[in-house]
Design an enzyme around this catalytic site. Structure first.
Site, short mmCIF file in Angstrom:
data_model
loop_
_atom_site.label_atom_id
_atom_site.label_comp_id
_atom_site.label_asym_id
_atom_site.label_seq_id
_atom_site.Cartn_x
_atom_site.Cartn_y
_atom_site.Cartn_z
N GLU A 221 -5.15 36.53 25.31
CA GLU A 221 -4.75 37.77 25.99
C GLU A 221 -5.93 38.32 26.78
O GLU A 221 -7.10 38.14 26.38
CB GLU A 221 -4.29 38.81 24.95
CG GLU A 221 -3.96 40.15 25.59
CD GLU A 221 -3.21 41.11 24.65
OE1 GLU A 221 -3.25 40.92 23.43
OE2 GLU A 221 -2.58 42.04 25.19
N ASN B 141 7.06 41.52 25.49
CA ASN B 141 6.26 41.41 24.26
C ASN B 141 6.30 42.75 23.55
O ASN B 141 6.11 43.81 24.18
CB ASN B 141 4.80 41.09 24.61
CG ASN B 141 3.87 41.24 23.41
OD1 ASN B 141 3.85 40.38 22.52
ND2 ASN B 141 3.13 42.34 23.35
N GLU B 142 6.55 42.74 22.29
CA GLU B 142 6.57 43.97 21.47
C GLU B 142 7.22 45.11 22.26
O GLU B 142 6.66 46.20 22.41
CB GLU B 142 5.16 44.33 20.99
CG GLU B 142 4.61 43.29 20.03
CD GLU B 142 3.40 43.72 19.20
OE1 GLU B 142 2.84 44.81 19.44
OE2 GLU B 142 3.03 42.96 18.28
N TYR C 191 0.58 40.19 11.27
CA TYR C 191 -0.86 40.33 11.06
C TYR C 191 -1.11 40.64 9.60
O TYR C 191 -0.42 41.47 9.01
CB TYR C 191 -1.43 41.44 11.95
CG TYR C 191 -1.49 41.04 13.41
CD1 TYR C 191 -2.49 40.17 13.85
CD2 TYR C 191 -0.55 41.49 14.34
CE1 TYR C 191 -2.56 39.77 15.18
CE2 TYR C 191 -0.61 41.10 15.67
CZ TYR C 191 -1.62 40.23 16.08
OH TYR C 191 -1.69 39.83 17.39
N GLU D 11 2.44 35.69 17.33
CA GLU D 11 1.15 36.32 17.02
C GLU D 11 1.04 36.34 15.50
O GLU D 11 1.90 36.91 14.83
CB GLU D 11 1.07 37.75 17.57
CG GLU D 11 0.93 37.79 19.09
CD GLU D 11 0.80 39.20 19.65
OE1 GLU D 11 0.23 40.07 18.97
OE2 GLU D 11 1.28 39.42 20.77
N GLN E 226 -6.54 35.80 18.07
CA GLN E 226 -6.43 35.20 19.37
C GLN E 226 -7.45 34.06 19.47
O GLN E 226 -8.28 33.91 18.59
CB GLN E 226 -6.67 36.24 20.44
CG GLN E 226 -5.65 37.38 20.37
CD GLN E 226 -5.69 38.32 21.57
OE1 GLN E 226 -6.47 38.17 22.49
NE2 GLN E 226 -4.84 39.34 21.53
O1 AHR Z 1 -3.19 40.76 19.53
C1 AHR Z 1 -3.43 42.10 19.80
C2 AHR Z 1 -2.16 42.88 20.06
O2 AHR Z 1 -1.38 42.89 18.90
C3 AHR Z 1 -1.22 42.35 21.11
O3 AHR Z 1 -1.58 42.74 22.40
C4 AHR Z 1 0.10 42.93 20.73
O4 AHR Z 1 1.18 42.11 21.08
C5 AHR Z 1 -0.02 43.14 19.22
O5 AHR Z 1 0.30 44.41 18.85
#
Ligand code: AHR
Length: 480
Positions: free
Chosen positions: A26, A173-174, A239, A291, A347
């Site tokens: 990103e 995205n999101e 995450y 992600e 990332q």
């Molecule tokens: O990876 C960092 C961020 O996490 C990304 O931009 C977003 O898609 C997510 O919230």
């Protein structure tokens, strides 16, 4: 601890698609600019067409079968035309609350060239936040059309005659948050419009729907129920945030992080059930975990804390603990390889759970890089059920040693922080590699790039099996 592992090669889970070993680049912090791209005119860092040579070589070797770009949250502000041709506007680079100067020197041609250099399949995320259906249709046409439309000719004038034929397209995205603050029903309606129009431009593309958590996923899929013909993949993000500080963590933090990695499986199973309900079992729609990874509190302002009051460049130290969490996650991916269609670690360089780090002219890889590289034999292999008997449980309830087996080999993880294990695997394996260190908090750095790196594993052959000792907090991969 005594551990026995039996590989059930008559009970396959499915094929481990190389797409499950994808990465994510990103325009955030020092990932794309600086980490990957130093520009064609850089004199002090060796580069290939503007991409750091050390990083390109490491990505190729890891390997990197899939690369998602340009966001993340950045994608829903990104206008692809800003990144083509000789005259590129300088814009605000916007992602995750950051506002930075963005000269657009790394655009579509550069990114797709990087993919060719490292052997990655590209996965482009389109703009549904500040963009339009037409803008995204034009991007697909620019990349994929093989006839002389004005956009096709423009691509040629910019140096690329042959279309790239990009298959994977994220429709936003999101979008429940940074990607437009939609509710699931209105997003699904927009998705229906985007996906239909995109498919008219190129019927061969695969489109990815934006998912989120339980309620969004159920409601969004419900709205798409009679339109699943336009859905190829359903995106979720995960995450791992419960492990405390990246380097200064307790035993409880250590186990909490590994347990959270394991729980990703429940999320996949829940999402799969929603998808099956929406398709009525009539169509295969894969889960795109596009992600995933560890996100420590010092690199975020939200979630379990104490968190940072402000985030700088979204970098965090990558320790052996993060690599062990990676191994736990990859076990889940193998078991769920029939449901997961792709996955992208967040990332790829310098940001969050990065396998590669740079600092000026310095470069090193994190322990996570090594776990991914040790998984190479599993890419494209058939995953098998594998039974692990272990006499010790972790405080979080999981067995202290876990494993994944494929036709490429077996990877075993000793999750215990302090106890070693004697492991016997009943399979035709001959050699192995071990990743460990004195402490689970060990990391590599510019001055000590090889503090944590794989070493040959000492093994002993007993009958049809193989026996070895696995130190605490370690990962080993064995092959035939
Ligand atoms: O990876 C960092 C961020 O996490 C990304 O931009 C977003 O898609 C997510 O919230």
């Amino acid at each position: 601890m005594n551990v026995g592992i039996t590989v059930r090669d008559t009970e396959p889970y499915g094929v481990v698609s190389p797409r499950l070993y994808g990465h994510f680049a990103e325009h955030l912090g020092r990932c794309c600019y600086d980490g990957l791209w130093v520009g064609r005119h850089c004199n002090d860092i060796e580069h290939v067409n503007g991409f750091r040579k050390d990083v390109v070589n490491a990505l190729r070797a890891m390997p990197t079968p899939l690369l998602r770009w340009p966001g993340g949250c950045y994608a829903d502000h990104y206008h692809w035309r800003d990144g083509i041709g000789p005259n590129r506007p300088v814009r605000l680079g916007l992602s995750c609350g950051r506002r930075v100067l963005d000269d657009n020197s790394l655009g579509t041609h550069e990114f797709l060239r990087l993919c060719e250099l490292i052997g990655a399949e590209p996965y482009l995320a389109g703009n549904m936040g500040s963009g339009s259906v037409q803008e995204m249709c034009d991007w697909v046409e620019y990349c994929n059309v093989d006839i002389s439309t004005t956009l096709g000719l423009e691509r040629k004038a910019n140096g690329r005659g042959e279309p790239w034929g990009v298959k994977l397209w994220g429709v936003g995205n999101e979008n429940w948050g940074c990607g437009g603050n939609y509710d699931p029903e209105s997003y699904a309606l927009e998705y229906r419009r985007y996906s239909l129009m995109l498919q008219h431009v190129d019927p061969t593309i695969e489109m990815v729907v934006c998912g989120h958590e339980t309620d969004w996923n159920r409601r969004c899929l419900d709205k798409l129920r009679n339109h699943m013909g336009f859905v190829d993949h359903f995106s979720i993000h995960r995450y791992w945030v419960k492990g405390g500080h990246g380097t200064d963590f307790s035993a409880d933090d250590y186990y909490a992080l590994l347990s959270e990695a394991q729980q990703t499986e429940d999320f996949i199973l829940e999402t799969r059930a929603f998808i099956e309900d929406a398709t009525g079992g009539q169509k295969k729609v894969g889960i795109a975990l596009d992600e995933w990874g560890v996100w420590h509190p010092e690199a975020r302002t939200w979630g379990p804390g104490p968190v940072a009051s402000e985030v700088g460049d979204y970098s965090q130290a990558g320790t052996l603990r993060d690599a062990i969490a990676t191994a736990v996650g990859l076990e889940v991916f193998h078991r769920q390889c029939d449901s997961l269609s792709l996955a992208n670690l967040a990332q790829v360089v310098n940001v969050l759970h990065a396998p590669i780090m740079t600092e000026g002219g310095d470069f090193w890889v994190t322990p996570t890089y090594h776990v991914l590289a040790m998984h190479k034999p599993h890419l494209g292999a058939t995953a098998y059920r594998c039974d692990v008997t272990v006499d010790t449980d972790l405080p979080t309830g999981e067995g202290a040693v876990s494993a994944t087996a494929t036709s490429g080999g077996v990877t075993v993880t000793n999750r215990h922080l302090t106890e070693s294990a004697v492991v016997r695997v009943d399979a035709g394996l001959t050699r192995g590699w071990l990743l460990t260190a004195d402490s689970a908090g060990a990391q590599n750095s510019a001055s000590a790039p090889d503090s944590v790196s794989p070493q040959p594993l000492e093994v002993r052959h007993e009958g049809a099996g193989i026996v070895f000792e696995l130190p605490p907090h370690s990962v080993a991969t064995l092959t035939a």
